[in-house]
Design an enzyme around this catalytic site. Structure first.
Site, PDB file in Angstrom:
ATOM      1  N   SER A 230       0.568   5.642  -1.997  1.00 21.83           N
ATOM      2  CA  SER A 230      -0.004   6.893  -1.492  1.00 21.83           C
ATOM      3  C   SER A 230      -0.051   6.853   0.032  1.00 21.83           C
ATOM      4  CB  SER A 230      -1.420   7.117  -2.046  1.00 21.83           C
ATOM      5  OG  SER A 230      -2.306   6.112  -1.580  1.00 21.83           O
ATOM      6  N   GLY A 231      -0.363   7.995   0.630  1.00 21.75           N
ATOM      7  CA  GLY A 231      -0.655   8.073   2.052  1.00 21.75           C
ATOM      8  C   GLY A 231       0.463   7.607   2.960  1.00 21.75           C
TER       9      GLY A 231
ATOM     10  N   SER B  35      -5.181  -0.293  13.883  1.00 26.55           N
ATOM     11  CA  SER B  35      -5.885   0.957  14.167  1.00 26.55           C
ATOM     12  C   SER B  35      -6.454   0.884  15.570  1.00 26.55           C
ATOM     13  CB  SER B  35      -7.033   1.153  13.167  1.00 26.55           C
ATOM     14  OG  SER B  35      -7.908   2.182  13.595  1.00 26.55           O
TER      15      SER B  35
ATOM     16  N   TYR C 206     -14.344  -2.995   9.098  1.00 24.86           N
ATOM     17  CA  TYR C 206     -12.966  -2.508   9.087  1.00 24.86           C
ATOM     18  C   TYR C 206     -12.338  -2.683  10.466  1.00 24.86           C
ATOM     19  CZ  TYR C 206      -9.075   0.823   8.838  1.00 24.86           C
ATOM     20  OH  TYR C 206      -7.832   1.418   8.889  1.00 24.86           O
TER      21      TYR C 206
ATOM     22  N   GLY D 187       0.821  -1.203   0.000  1.00 24.19           N
ATOM     23  CA  GLY D 187       0.000   0.000   0.000  1.00 24.19           C
ATOM     24  C   GLY D 187       0.854   1.250   0.000  1.00 24.19           C
ATOM     25  N   ALA D 188       1.952   1.217  -0.771  1.00 22.19           N
ATOM     26  CA  ALA D 188       2.956   2.283  -0.689  1.00 22.19           C
ATOM     27  C   ALA D 188       2.836   3.311  -1.802  1.00 22.19           C
ATOM     28  CB  ALA D 188       4.360   1.676  -0.698  1.00 22.19           C
TER      29      ALA D 188
END
Length: 286
Positions: A16-17, A140, A166, A13-14
């Site tokens: 963006s963000g 999270s 989630y 997941g690199a």
């Protein structure tokens, strides 16, 4: 060009963000960075940005909604690299409406947990080839929402609510990270999970929601660069050598500190059960 002795980091997941900022941070610390994303243009742009800044990087493509693409990613990495010093399981999403992955699993669970589980398992040989290799799994604080992991509705077929699903996947992240720590401790690999903070990212795969949410001046939100700090700290801090099975979150000054996760996240029996279930679900790709 990386040398044979270069430290290697892979970040999912690199494109963006938080993942992008984690990749940039690891490159600044001298790692050869493997940037993983599903968008060809954005993923290549990140690796080129690192190289233009004097770092060492390559990019790889994988849609984590497909376990076969995850397995192919692992095969490609292992063919190119004999070692993996840092693995950051950062890729994540949630859907407002229930969707299925390419393998027929509920997609939030598939992308946020099963893909990370499979990738880590397939890269164990590269991780254990390096003394002190580290696995960082981005969870999270929302993991506290479920009172326990619901093994009776793993695929969220009943009363689907995107944010709760989630949260359930984030609970799975910590259960997995802790069980991985127990399994690999004797082999010198550490595994820890992190809460990055409240960051607006592309975690919601709905362009209308993204464009709306990104424009809101919401209080308490931090930048993606600040959100990457806990991952970078856990991945590289000399003070955490040998530290494993912990959950970290940023404190008031953004310095990552060990926190006590929810009671559900510390359930060893649930972690063992989730591991066995996940092993069975990904077995066609191992």
């Amino acid at each position: 060009m990386m040398s044979r002795t270069s430290r290697v980091a892979l970040i999912t997941g690199a494109s963006s963000g938080i993942g992008l900022e984690t990749a940039l941070g690891l490159a600044r610390q001298g790692y050869h960075v493997v940037v993983v994303g599903r968008d060809p243009e954005r993923t290549q742009e990140v690796s080129e940005r690192i190289r233009m800044a004097g770092g060492s990087a390559e990019h790889a493509l994988a849609n984590f909604s497909s376990l076969e693409q995850v397995a192919e990613l692992a095969r490609t990495f292992e063919a190119r690299h004999a070692r993996l010093d840092v693995l950051v399981n950062n890729a994540g999403l949630w859907h407002p409406v229930r969707q299925l992955s390419q393998d027929g699993f509920e997609d939030t669970f598939a992308v946020n947990h099963l893909a990370a589980f499979l990738l880590t398992r397939l890269l164990e040989r590269c991780l254990t080839a390096v003394p002190g290799a580290r696995v960082v799994t981005v969870s999270s604080r929302l993991h506290i929402k479920p009172k326990s992991f619901d093994f009776g509705d793993v695929m969220s077929e009943h009363n689907y609510e995107g944010r709760y699903v989630y949260a359930k996947s984030k609970l799975a992240n910590i259960l997995f990270s802790n069980q991985l720590a127990r399994r690999l401790k004797a082999r010198g690999v550490t595994s820890n999970s992190v809460h990055p903070g409240s960051v607006v990212t592309n975690v919601v795969r709905d362009s209308r929601l993204l464009s709306w949410g990104a424009k809101l001046p919401l209080p308490g939100l931090i930048s993606a660069r600040d959100g990457a700090l806990p991952s970078l700290f856990v991945a590289t801090s000399p003070s955490l050598e040998g530290v494993t099975g912990n959950y970290f979150a940023a404190g008031p000054d953004q310095a990552a500190q060990a926190h006590v996760p929810s009671k559900a996240a510390l359930d060893v029996r649930a972690a063992e059960q989730l591991w066995e279930l996940s092993d069975n679900l990904v077995s066609p790709h191992v």
